[in-house]
Design a protein around this motif. Structure first.
Motif, mmCIF file in Angstrom:
data_model
loop_
_atom_site.group_PDB
_atom_site.id
_atom_site.type_symbol
_atom_site.label_atom_id
_atom_site.label_comp_id
_atom_site.label_asym_id
_atom_site.label_seq_id
_atom_site.Cartn_x
_atom_site.Cartn_y
_atom_site.Cartn_z
ATOM 1 N N VAL A 192 56.464 7.178 78.951
ATOM 2 C CA VAL A 192 57.063 8.863 78.716
ATOM 3 C C VAL A 192 56.247 10.139 77.758
ATOM 4 C CG1 VAL A 192 59.000 10.077 77.282
ATOM 5 C CG2 VAL A 192 59.394 8.398 79.216
ATOM 6 N N ARG A 193 56.252 10.797 78.108
ATOM 7 C CA ARG A 193 55.367 11.845 76.883
ATOM 8 C C ARG A 193 55.586 13.088 76.681
ATOM 9 N NH1 ARG A 193 49.349 12.864 79.122
ATOM 10 N NH2 ARG A 193 49.588 14.576 78.353
ATOM 11 N N VAL A 194 56.410 13.921 75.330
ATOM 12 C CA VAL A 194 56.723 14.882 74.816
ATOM 13 C C VAL A 194 55.378 16.090 74.740
ATOM 14 C CG1 VAL A 194 57.489 15.968 72.750
ATOM 15 C CG2 VAL A 194 58.409 13.384 73.840
ATOM 16 N N GLU A 195 55.575 16.729 74.898
ATOM 17 C CA GLU A 195 54.588 18.016 74.646
ATOM 18 C C GLU A 195 55.464 19.207 74.513
ATOM 19 O OE1 GLU A 195 53.249 18.672 78.982
ATOM 20 O OE2 GLU A 195 52.310 17.113 79.343
ATOM 21 N N GLY A 196 54.203 19.919 74.049
ATOM 22 C CA GLY A 196 55.077 20.989 72.875
ATOM 23 C C GLY A 196 54.808 21.361 71.386
ATOM 24 N N LEU A 197 54.483 19.342 70.811
ATOM 25 C CA LEU A 197 54.402 19.806 69.522
ATOM 26 C C LEU A 197 53.342 19.181 68.734
ATOM 27 C CD1 LEU A 197 57.839 17.128 69.228
ATOM 28 C CD2 LEU A 197 57.589 20.006 69.371
ATOM 29 N N GLU A 198 51.810 19.451 69.729
ATOM 30 C CA GLU A 198 50.904 18.708 69.485
ATOM 31 C C GLU A 198 49.725 20.286 68.667
ATOM 32 O OE1 GLU A 198 50.874 21.016 73.598
ATOM 33 O OE2 GLU A 198 52.540 18.484 72.648
ATOM 34 N N THR A 199 49.477 19.709 67.559
ATOM 35 C CA THR A 199 48.666 19.990 66.892
ATOM 36 C C THR A 199 49.202 20.796 65.639
ATOM 37 O OG1 THR A 199 48.473 22.649 67.569
ATOM 38 C CG2 THR A 199 46.941 21.088 68.590
ATOM 39 N N LEU A 200 50.735 20.378 65.646
ATOM 40 C CA LEU A 200 51.573 20.617 65.057
ATOM 41 C C LEU A 200 51.991 19.720 63.185
ATOM 42 C CD1 LEU A 200 54.976 22.586 66.416
ATOM 43 C CD2 LEU A 200 52.225 23.471 65.590
ATOM 44 N N ASP A 201 52.097 20.087 62.569
ATOM 45 C CA ASP A 201 52.577 19.127 60.951
ATOM 46 C C ASP A 201 53.631 18.725 61.089
ATOM 47 O OD1 ASP A 201 49.673 20.005 60.231
ATOM 48 O OD2 ASP A 201 50.793 21.101 58.231
ATOM 49 N N TYR A 202 53.468 17.588 60.921
ATOM 50 C CA TYR A 202 55.129 16.156 60.348
ATOM 51 C C TYR A 202 54.732 16.168 59.766
ATOM 52 C CZ TYR A 202 52.477 12.190 62.190
ATOM 53 O OH TYR A 202 51.459 11.283 62.580
ATOM 54 N N LEU A 203 56.453 15.293 58.915
ATOM 55 C CA LEU A 203 56.541 14.707 58.213
ATOM 56 C C LEU A 203 57.194 13.201 58.635
ATOM 57 C CD1 LEU A 203 58.766 17.109 55.746
ATOM 58 C CD2 LEU A 203 57.107 16.497 56.309
ATOM 59 N N ASP A 204 56.427 12.177 58.611
ATOM 60 C CA ASP A 204 56.287 10.972 58.633
ATOM 61 C C ASP A 204 57.652 10.106 57.920
ATOM 62 O OD1 ASP A 204 56.345 8.403 59.779
ATOM 63 O OD2 ASP A 204 54.080 8.246 60.325
ATOM 64 N N ASN A 205 58.490 9.571 58.023
ATOM 65 C CA ASN A 205 59.603 9.464 57.904
ATOM 66 C C ASN A 205 59.687 7.824 57.397
ATOM 67 O OD1 ASN A 205 61.578 11.647 57.213
ATOM 68 N ND2 ASN A 205 62.641 11.391 59.124
ATOM 69 N N MET A 206 58.825 7.284 58.153
ATOM 70 C CA MET A 206 58.110 5.528 57.512
ATOM 71 C C MET A 206 57.222 5.430 57.200
ATOM 72 S SD MET A 206 58.212 4.237 62.197
ATOM 73 C CE MET A 206 57.887 2.427 61.624
ATOM 74 N N LYS A 207 56.299 6.991 56.501
ATOM 75 C CA LYS A 207 55.901 6.812 55.086
ATOM 76 C C LYS A 207 56.009 7.159 54.145
ATOM 77 C CE LYS A 207 51.694 5.567 58.281
ATOM 78 N NZ LYS A 207 50.357 6.282 59.422
ATOM 79 N N ASP A 208 57.205 8.029 54.283
ATOM 80 C CA ASP A 208 57.531 8.248 52.790
ATOM 81 C C ASP A 208 57.556 9.520 52.996
ATOM 82 O OD1 ASP A 208 59.259 7.898 50.186
ATOM 83 O OD2 ASP A 208 57.525 8.125 48.915
ATOM 84 N N LYS A 209 58.092 10.213 53.808
ATOM 85 C CA LYS A 209 58.251 11.930 54.312
ATOM 86 C C LYS A 209 56.692 12.012 54.290
ATOM 87 C CE LYS A 209 62.959 12.225 53.560
ATOM 88 N NZ LYS A 209 63.463 13.153 53.285
ATOM 89 N N GLU A 210 55.423 11.580 54.131
ATOM 90 C CA GLU A 210 54.074 12.123 54.102
ATOM 91 C C GLU A 210 54.069 13.144 55.277
ATOM 92 O OE1 GLU A 210 49.627 10.488 53.179
ATOM 93 O OE2 GLU A 210 51.503 9.298 53.485
ATOM 94 N N ARG A 211 52.816 14.111 54.784
ATOM 95 C CA ARG A 211 52.923 15.353 55.484
ATOM 96 C C ARG A 211 51.989 15.002 56.129
ATOM 97 N NH1 ARG A 211 54.606 21.122 54.785
ATOM 98 N NH2 ARG A 211 53.565 22.210 57.200
ATOM 99 N N PHE A 212 51.794 15.082 57.736
ATOM 100 C CA PHE A 212 50.329 14.490 58.958
ATOM 101 C C PHE A 212 50.593 15.834 59.775
ATOM 102 C CE2 PHE A 212 51.672 10.901 57.026
ATOM 103 C CZ PHE A 212 50.421 9.703 56.625
ATOM 104 N N THR A 213 49.368 16.000 60.493
ATOM 105 C CA THR A 213 49.362 17.243 61.716
ATOM 106 C C THR A 213 48.871 15.885 63.206
ATOM 107 O OG1 THR A 213 47.971 18.927 60.205
ATOM 108 C CG2 THR A 213 47.425 18.631 63.197
ATOM 109 N N GLU A 214 49.971 16.296 64.132
ATOM 110 C CA GLU A 214 49.790 15.412 65.561
ATOM 111 C C GLU A 214 47.920 15.628 65.794
ATOM 112 O OE1 GLU A 214 50.019 13.178 67.649
ATOM 113 O OE2 GLU A 214 51.805 14.113 66.280
ATOM 114 N N GLN A 215 47.593 14.767 66.190
ATOM 115 C CA GLN A 215 46.285 14.850 67.028
ATOM 116 C C GLN A 215 45.678 14.856 68.369
ATOM 117 O OE1 GLN A 215 43.928 14.945 64.390
ATOM 118 N NE2 GLN A 215 45.139 15.609 62.913
ATOM 119 N N GLY A 216 46.949 13.952 69.039
ATOM 120 C CA GLY A 216 47.420 13.996 70.337
ATOM 121 C C GLY A 216 47.472 14.971 71.342
#
Length: 328
Positions: A192-216
Motif C-alpha cells: 500500500v502507498r499513500v499519496e498527497g502527504l509528501e513533503t509535509l510536516d508531521y508530528l510523530d506520536n512514536m517520538k513524543d510528537k516531535e515534528r518532522f518533514t516527510e521525505q518520501g
C-alpha cells in the motif's frame, strides 16, 4: 453472452433494488443499527452505539472497511474498526478517555436534522445526534449538540458530515480536537502507498510528537506508523496495488490527516485486535489535532469526509480538483 459471475451480480443488484434505502434493525448483541443501500448494490451499516459506520461495501459486495474479528460489540466498549468518531479529543490527555467519549455513547436518530439542498440525489442517508449528559459533564463540563449525517451516494461514495454546536448557557467557550478514525481494508499493508502527504510536516506520536518533514515521494509501510500530518490537502489517495484499488479521501474543515498502523507488537498487545490483522488494515483519518477548534456559545463547526473507491489507474495528482468536494 453474459458470464455466470455477471449474471449473479445482476441478480444481486435486482434483489437489492427491492430493499429500502434506509432500514433500522438490530445488529450484533441486539444493538440498534441502520443499513443504507443504493440501487447499484452498494451498502453501509451504522451502529447507533458510537454513531459508527462498521461496514461499507461496493456494488460487488466487497467490504471496503476493516473491522477486527475480535471487535467487541458491547457498550460502552468502542468497536474496533469501521469509522469511530473521536470527540471531544483525539488521542489521550487530561481526564478524558482515549479519543474522547463520542465513540462509546449511544446516539439517537435526529428528529430535526438540517435540510438537504433541493434536488439532492442522495436517498440513502441517516441523521444522528448526540447531546451532553450529566454524566459526561462531570468529565467534560460543556453543553453541546453533535449532529452527524452519514450518506451513501448513488455512486457508492461514503460521506460523513459533522456539525458541532456550543449550547453552553454559562457564556463559556469550549475547545476540542476531532478525527474520523477510518479503518480501510487493504489486501497487504506492505503493498500500500499513500499519496498527497509528501513533503509535509508531521508530528510523530512514536517520538513524543516531535515534528518532522516527510521525505518520501509517497508513504509506504514497513513498520509501525503513528503520524499526524499537518496542513494537508483536501484530497489524499491510498493505493492498494494488490487489489488494483485506490481509496480517494476528500475532506473539508479538517486540516490534519492521521496515518496509523499498529504493526505486529502493538497488534498482539490489543485484546480486541487479531495478531496478524495489521497486515489487512490502514487508518487514514481526516482530523483536526494540532490546533483545537474553539467554539463560543451558539457557534457551530462543520467537518466533512468523503471516501470513494476507484480503479488504481488513479493517483493523487490525477484527481479532478473540480470534484474534490460537493456539499450536502
Amino acid at each position: 453472452m453474459h458470464s455466470v459471475e455477471e449474471r449473479e451480480r445482476q441478480r444481486l443488484r435486482d434483489r437489492d433494488k427491492e430493499k429500502p434505502f434506509v432500514e433500522l434493525c438490530k445488529g450484533v448483541n441486539g444493538i440498534d443499527r441502520v443499513i443504507l443501500r443504493e440501487v447499484r448494490g452498494c451498502s453501509a451499516q451504522v451502529y447507533l452505539h458510537g454513531g459508527q459506520v462498521t461496514s461499507w461495501k461496493n456494488e460487488y459486495g466487497e467490504e471496503l472497511l476493516f473491522v477486527s474479528s475480535k471487535a467487541v460489540f458491547k457498550p460502552p466498549k468502542a468497536i474496533r474498526g469501521g469509522i469511530p468518531i473521536c470527540f471531544p479529543q483525539f488521542g489521550s490527555q487530561g481526564s478524558l478517555e482515549q479519543h474522547g467519549f463520542a465513540r462509546n455513547r449511544l446516539w439517537s436518530i435526529d428528529p430535526d436534522p438540517p435540510p438537504f439542498p433541493i434536488n439532492n440525489p442522495n436517498k440513502a442517508f441517516v441523521d444522528l445526534i448526540l447531546k451532553h449528559s450529566e454524566e459526561d459533564m462531570k468529565i467534560w463540563p460543556h453543553r453541546y449538540e453533535f449532529r452527524l449525517r452519514i450518506t451513501l451516494g448513488p455512486g457508492g461514495d461514503l460521506m460523513l458530515t459533522s456539525r458541532i454546536r456550543n449550547t453552553n448557557t454559562d457564556g463559556k467557550s469550549f475547545a476540542f480536537t476531532f478525527a474520523y478514525h477510518t479503518y480501510l481494508a487493504v489486501s497487504d499493508i506492505s503493498e500500500v502507498r499513500v499519496e498527497g502527504l509528501e513533503t509535509l510536516d508531521y508530528l510523530d506520536n512514536m517520538k513524543d510528537k516531535e515534528r518532522f518533514t516527510e521525505q518520501g515521494d509517497a508513504i509506504t509501510f514497513e513498520s509501525e506508523v503513528d503520524k499526524v500530518y499537518l496542513s494537508t490537502p483536501t484530497k489524499i489517495a491510498i493505493l492498494d496495488h494488490e487489489r488494483k484499488r485506490t481509496f480517494v479521501l476528500r475532506k473539508d474543515g479538517l486540516p490534519d490527516a492521521v496515518v496509523w498502523n499498529p504493526w505486529d507488537k502493538k497488534a498482539k498487545a490489543m485484546p480486541d485486535f487479531g495478531d496478524d490483522e495489521y497486515k489487512h488494515m490502514l487508518c487514514v483519518e481526516a482530523a483536526c489535532v494540532e490546533k483545537p477548534i474553539i467554539l463560543k456559545p451558539g457557534e457551530e463547526w462543520r467537518g466533512r469526509q468523503e471516501i470513494s473507491a476507484v480503479p488504481s489507474s488513479y493517483c493523487s495528482g490525477q484527481l479532478d480538483p473540480q470534484k474534490v468536494l460537493y456539499c450536502d
